[in-house]
Each structure stands twice: as C-alpha cells, then as structure tokens.
Design a protein around this motif. Structure first.
Motif, PDB file in Angstrom:
ATOM      1  N   LEU A 187      -3.528   6.871   9.310  1.00 36.61           N
ATOM      2  CA  LEU A 187      -4.928   6.470   9.381  1.00 36.61           C
ATOM      3  C   LEU A 187      -5.553   6.970  10.674  1.00 36.61           C
ATOM      4  CD1 LEU A 187      -7.285   4.876   8.147  1.00 36.61           C
ATOM      5  CD2 LEU A 187      -6.396   2.819   9.264  1.00 36.61           C
ATOM      6  N   TRP A 188      -4.811   6.882  11.760  1.00 36.95           N
ATOM      7  CA  TRP A 188      -5.299   7.323  13.073  1.00 36.95           C
ATOM      8  C   TRP A 188      -5.688   8.803  13.056  1.00 36.95           C
ATOM      9  CZ3 TRP A 188      -6.912   5.467  17.574  1.00 36.95           C
ATOM     10  CH2 TRP A 188      -6.865   6.262  18.718  1.00 36.95           C
ATOM     11  N   ASN A 189      -4.963   9.605  12.303  1.00 38.53           N
ATOM     12  CA  ASN A 189      -5.141  11.060  12.341  1.00 38.53           C
ATOM     13  C   ASN A 189      -6.238  11.585  11.422  1.00 38.53           C
ATOM     14  OD1 ASN A 189      -3.160  11.487  14.289  1.00 38.53           O
ATOM     15  ND2 ASN A 189      -1.529  11.712  12.767  1.00 38.53           N
ATOM     16  N   ILE A 190      -6.970  10.719  10.727  1.00 40.17           N
ATOM     17  CA  ILE A 190      -8.022  11.243   9.861  1.00 40.17           C
ATOM     18  C   ILE A 190      -9.088  11.945  10.701  1.00 40.17           C
ATOM     19  CG2 ILE A 190      -7.639   9.387   8.199  1.00 40.17           C
ATOM     20  CD1 ILE A 190     -10.475   8.365   9.071  1.00 40.17           C
ATOM     21  N   ASN A 191      -9.704  12.934  10.125  1.00 35.02           N
ATOM     22  CA  ASN A 191     -10.703  13.736  10.832  1.00 35.02           C
ATOM     23  C   ASN A 191     -12.099  13.176  10.576  1.00 35.02           C
ATOM     24  OD1 ASN A 191     -11.847  15.802  12.321  1.00 35.02           O
ATOM     25  ND2 ASN A 191     -11.919  17.204  10.572  1.00 35.02           N
ATOM     26  N   LEU A 192     -12.805  12.805  11.629  1.00 34.32           N
ATOM     27  CA  LEU A 192     -14.206  12.390  11.510  1.00 34.32           C
ATOM     28  C   LEU A 192     -15.068  13.619  11.708  1.00 34.32           C
ATOM     29  CD1 LEU A 192     -14.136   9.029  13.538  1.00 34.32           C
ATOM     30  CD2 LEU A 192     -13.968   9.348  11.072  1.00 34.32           C
ATOM     31  N   THR A 193     -15.529  14.176  10.611  1.00 33.99           N
ATOM     32  CA  THR A 193     -16.197  15.471  10.650  1.00 33.99           C
ATOM     33  C   THR A 193     -17.636  15.358  11.143  1.00 33.99           C
ATOM     34  OG1 THR A 193     -16.845  15.226   8.325  1.00 33.99           O
ATOM     35  CG2 THR A 193     -14.778  16.373   8.780  1.00 33.99           C
ATOM     36  N   GLY A 194     -18.104  16.443  11.742  1.00 32.13           N
ATOM     37  CA  GLY A 194     -19.502  16.527  12.159  1.00 32.13           C
ATOM     38  C   GLY A 194     -19.897  15.395  13.091  1.00 32.13           C
ATOM     39  N   SER A 195     -21.000  14.737  12.733  1.00 32.43           N
ATOM     40  CA  SER A 195     -21.540  13.662  13.568  1.00 32.43           C
ATOM     41  C   SER A 195     -21.005  12.293  13.173  1.00 32.43           C
ATOM     42  CB  SER A 195     -23.069  13.651  13.467  1.00 32.43           C
ATOM     43  OG  SER A 195     -23.470  13.386  12.115  1.00 32.43           O
TER      44      SER A 195
END
Length: 360
Positions: A187-195
């Motif tokens: 869960l920690w490694n998910i990518n929060l893309t863009g803004s």
C-alpha cells in the motif's frame, strides 16, 4: 493473505473477571487501570526480512526507508488500535521499518499513559504520540446523524500535515477498527500520479448525491464544485496521503472552509467525510478495493452482521456501529469478528473457542 483463526485462550479467575467488570474497554477508565502491562499481553517480536534496508536510528523519524502510519488513539478504541498495530507488524515484510504516529487528545498525563500502554505491548516499536488541539475544530463541528462522528478527534486526519514533522512527506492513515492482512509495504508503494494528494479505494457505484443535502445541490455555487470532475465516494478510514503536496496546496484550510459553510448552511450530514469528498473527489488515486473491505461493523443496535465481499482481501475495516471487541465481549460476535480476534492482545479477552462462528 494469511487469516489465522487461532487465538490465545485466557482462563478467567474470579480476580480477572472482577478486573474486567471494573475496567471495561469502552470506559475512559481503561487508562487508569494501574499498570498498563496489566491490559495487554506483549506481542511476538517481528523482525525485518533480509531484503529490508537498515534504519538510521539517530535520525529515525526522518529516515527515508520508513513506512509512516498515522492513527488516532483514545480510550474507546484503544483495544482496536493495539490489534491494528499487531496486524501490520505480523504481515509486514519490514516490520522494524514501520513508524507509527498516534494522534491523541486530552492532557499530557493521558499521552504518557498511551505511550506506556503501546510500549507494554510492543517494546521495540518506533512511534510518537502527538496531542491534537481540539480547539482547532470545536467551533467548526456541526452535529451529524451519529453522535460518534462529532468527536473532534475524527477531524485530526485533516491536520496531519501540520502536526507531523515536515520531513514526513507521505503517510498511511488508518482507522483504529482495521486489521491489515497483507504486507503494508504494498500500500505504501502506490504511485500518486500528477497532482493527486490522496490514494484510496473508490466506489463509483455509490450515489454521491446522498452525501449532501438538498440545500447543497440547489445552490449553484456549491454544486458547481463537482463540475468537470468524476467524483466518486471514498472511505477516509484508509488513505495514502502525500503530505508534501497537501502542505503546498494548504488543503487543511480548504477543508475548514467547507466546515464553516456547513456550520452556516447545513450542506451534509456525515461528519468529517463530506469535506474530503468536496476537496478531493474526482482527483483521488484509485487503490485496489482489497485495501479497504469496509462496512464490517454493520449496525450493532439491531445486531446486524455483514459478510465478506467476494474477492481478495488485504485490509478488513469494521466501519459502522458494531466493533468486534464489543461484540466479542458481549458474546454476540459476527462471523467476521473471528478474523479480528487473532490480533487482539487484550489480556481479559474471552476464549474464542466458546463461540460458534458460521463459515465465512
């Protein structure tokens, strides 16, 4: 996924039973029961796997290898918080690299009690207890459909960017009625893309309109906030939050703005959730639903139980009125409560084999 149903059986003597009656979990007296080690057994020691990086102890809280988890901690949910910590450590690939940030309210003496209580169950855990200043939100909170939702501590998640050290740029927020049955590193490694500031499971089949009043939808200025946004419901009890982006956008002030409008206009009914929908709805990083199987609390008043949803599960969430420790103590558990019980470290728990659970 590992879902053990085994649990340590406790043999009750008359003395222990008297203690249980004198210091019930739901009471604020839980923190005044004497030695905190009398409340919870010590968890097993969970160590890092060989693939884990080694934390620099001298600058621990700012170490980039850490996984940061924020939770509130209070007397009513303390037993749930301890179980949630236990579940994270048990299933984590690098449990020694997890740092917990506990948000409490009340006097400093309570903070000291929380610190000793957590240390008694997890002697080597890396954590810090912060005091949430309730005055920040007391004048902003309006009554909701459930009294429990009016607790100022429910709003602490909106202030994490202000409270946590500035070197902490990402945090996982977890409610205290959750257990993790997978490696939290995923869960920690998910990518929060863009803004995007928040990552959470979204539920686009839920009708967003029902979370706001007719006064909200009939006001063009309010309703247009969702124009051009495909806003979906998400549960704020499990979120990955980019605190760096949050600080840059000053989103705490945005949430406070909607709380002031609510105070004056009554545009929603559900406590701290709707402001998050208003600020972030339509710009949330969609996380797999396995990371928040919510609603397991059902409705405790009518003794309703919810079954597990189909599909894989990484996190179980007893959102709703029924909490597993309350139902177990009352000898009225739901079947899903057998999945919470193995993480319960409360010394005075009832033996699990006294219950007959239906198959899940």
């Amino acid at each position: 996924m590992f879902l053990s149903r085994s649990v340590l059986g406790v043999v009750f003597s008359s003395t222990l039973l008297l203690l249980l009656l004198l210091f019930p979990v739901k009471s604020s007296r839980l923190l005044k029961a004497g030695a905190e080690s009398d409340l919870f057994i010590e968890a097993p020691v969970y160590q890092n796997g060989p693939e884990c990086s080694v934390s620099a102890k001298q600058t621990l809280i700012c170490d980039p290898s850490l996984v940061h988890i924020a939770m509130t901690i209070d007397p009513q949910y303390l037993r749930g918080t301890i179980a949630a910590i236990h579940s994270v450590l048990k299933h984590g690939s690098c449990p020694q690299n997890v740092f917990f940030h506990f948000i409490a309210s009340g006097p400093s003496s309570d903070v000291n009690h929380y610190t000793r209580t957590v240390k008694s169950a997890f002697p080597s855990l890396s954590f810090k207890v912060y005091v949430f200043q309730e005055k920040l939100v007391k004048n902003l909170i309006s009554s909701s459909i459930r009294q429990a939702l009016d607790n100022p501590l429910n709003y602490a998640r909106s202030y994490l960017a202000d409270m946590l050290e500035t070197c902490v740029e990402r945090v996982i927020y977890l409610d205290s009625d959750t257990v993790v049955v997978d490696d939290i590193q995923k869960l920690w490694n998910i990518n929060l893309t863009g803004s995007r500031v928040i990552g959470a499971p979204e539920y686009c089949n839920a009708e967003l309109a029902k979370y706001f009043t007719s006064d909200f939808w009939s006001n063009p200025e309010f309703a247009k906030v969702f124009e051009g946004r495909k806003a979906c419901y998400f549960n704020t009890g499990v979120m990955v939050m980019d605190l760096g982006k949050w600080r840059e956008g000053d989103y705490t002030r945005e949430i406070e703005k909607w709380m002031r409008i609510q105070k004056d206009k009554r545009i929603y009914e559900l406590g701290s959730l709707p402001p998050f929908l208003l600020v972030f709805g339509g710009d949330v990083e969609a996380v797999d639903h396995r990371w928040n199987q919510h609603g397991l609390g059902g409705d405790n008043l009518v003794n309703s139980c919810r079954p597990l949803h189909p599909g894989p599960v990484s996190l179980l969430h007893w959102s709703g009125k029924g909490k597993p420790w309350v139902r177990l103590d009352a000898s009225r558990p739901c079947s899903v409560d057998s999945l919470w019980a193995p993480y319960d470290l409360y010394k005075f728990q009832l033996p699990l084999d006294r219950f007959r659970f239906d198959s899940l």
